[in-house]
Write an enzyme that holds these catalytic residues in place. Structure first.
Site, PDB file in Angstrom:
ATOM      1  CB  SER A  14     -64.963 -62.078  26.623  1.00 30.07           C
ATOM      2  OG  SER A  14     -64.597 -61.124  27.602  1.00 30.07           O
ATOM      3  CE  LYS A  65     -72.382 -60.432  34.245  1.00 36.27           C
ATOM      4  NZ  LYS A  65     -72.834 -59.121  33.685  1.00 36.27           N
ATOM      5  CG  ASP A 102     -71.907 -55.567  35.053  1.00 36.90           C
ATOM      6  OD1 ASP A 102     -70.892 -55.366  34.344  1.00 36.90           O
ATOM      7  OD2 ASP A 102     -72.456 -56.678  35.145  1.00 36.90           O
ATOM      8  NE  ARG A 150     -89.336 -58.517  21.323  1.00 34.89           N
ATOM      9  CZ  ARG A 150     -90.098 -57.868  20.452  1.00 34.89           C
ATOM     10  NH1 ARG A 150     -91.404 -57.941  20.552  1.00 34.89           N
ATOM     11  NH2 ARG A 150     -89.552 -57.149  19.495  1.00 34.89           N
ATOM     12  N   GLY A 238     -72.212 -49.039  24.430  1.00 30.07           N
ATOM     13  CA  GLY A 238     -71.997 -50.082  25.417  1.00 30.07           C
ATOM     14  C   GLY A 238     -70.530 -50.294  25.749  1.00 30.07           C
TER      15      GLY A 238
END
Length: 275
Positions: A14, A65, A102, A150, A238
């Site tokens: 992190s 989360k 986020d 996917r 990102g």
């Protein structure tokens, strides 16, 4: 000493300590400590319960989360809608408020690079990060969403949630993963992990006028970021999302405006990337 930390498993990678500590230094906040702790979902409640009154906030990464929602005295609307909280902020009564920065981070990362109000977006992947990014895209004005993953069942679930959540997504589709990227979308958000980046990159069209946000921040630029840049896309790393969501946490924890540029510089230095 006032304390905050990032929790998760694994958590050694992190960048949050580097970002928050740089923020403390730039803001002149003495007596603040930011650490990292390896905590899994089963151990979260015990860890949080044991914290004393010096603790002001927790940044949460996977797999915490969803588990964090059950520990909060109050869950923000955005965290409730996303079904995930990446932040626990201390209340005056020593309880915790849960929120999701986020979404705010993705909005802040994308908005400066959008020439206007985007209408169509493509999200690659269908996990928790993808859900937060869908909320951000809706806030930015997207009304038509395509989801590619996917696991087509998860992609269909994400799309169904987006259409039912009342966030502004009015139409959409689940598409096959080959090709991953087409030219019809104003914004492409890739939440594909590093191992899948090359497969996505191979399907980026030769020319694309849109914007790409790749949520991966390590080993930058990723294969898909390189392919998108070569196609003429505006590429948002990102790290920008990571810094802006951390900046929102910084303010929640300290009550002070976040020194975003100092935090961004710290993130770039930690990753060894140029500004």
């Amino acid at each position: 000493m006032l304390r905050a930390a990032v929790l998760g498993s694994p958590v050694a990678h992190s960048l949050s300590p580097a970002l928050h500590r740089a923020g403390y230094a730039a803001a002149g906040l003495r007596g603040w400590e930011y650490t990292r702790h390896e905590v899994d979902a089963a151990g979260l409640a015990g860890f949080v319960t044991a914290l004393d009154e010096s603790w002001r906030g927790l940044s949460l990464t996977m797999p915490l989360k969803e588990a964090a929602l059950a520990l909060a005295a109050d869950v923000s609307p955005v965290a409730r809608r996303a079904g995930a909280a990446n932040t626990l902020a201390r209340r005056a009564d020593r309880g915790w408020d849960a929120t999701n920065t986020d979404v705010e981070g993705a909005v802040a990362a994308l908005r400066p690079h959008l020439p206007g109000r985007p209408e169509r977006a493509l999200v690659l992947g269908a996990g928790a990060t993808a859900r937060s990014c869908v909320l951000a895209l809706a806030e930015l004005g997207v009304t038509t969403l395509t989801v590619r993953a996917r696991d087509t069942a998860k992609a269909a679930d994400l799309l169904a949630w987006a259409l039912d959540a009342g966030v502004g997504i009015r139409s959409g589709s689940v598409a096959a993963i080959d090709p991953w990227v087409t030219t019809r979308d104003d914004v492409v958000v890739s939440t594909v992990p590093p191992g899948g980046s090359s497969a996505v990159a191979a399907t980026v069209p030769g020319t694309h006028a849109g914007v790409l946000l790749d949520v991966v921040y390590a080993d930058w630029p990723t294969p898909v970021a390189r392919a998108a840049a070569a196609a003429g896309m505006t590429v948002v790393p990102g790290l920008d999302l990571l810094v802006h969501q951390a900046a929102a946490q910084f303010t929640l924890f300290t009550g002070e405006p976040a020194p975003v540029e100092a935090m961004l510089a710290a993130g770039r230095a930690a990753l060894g990337v140029a500004g």
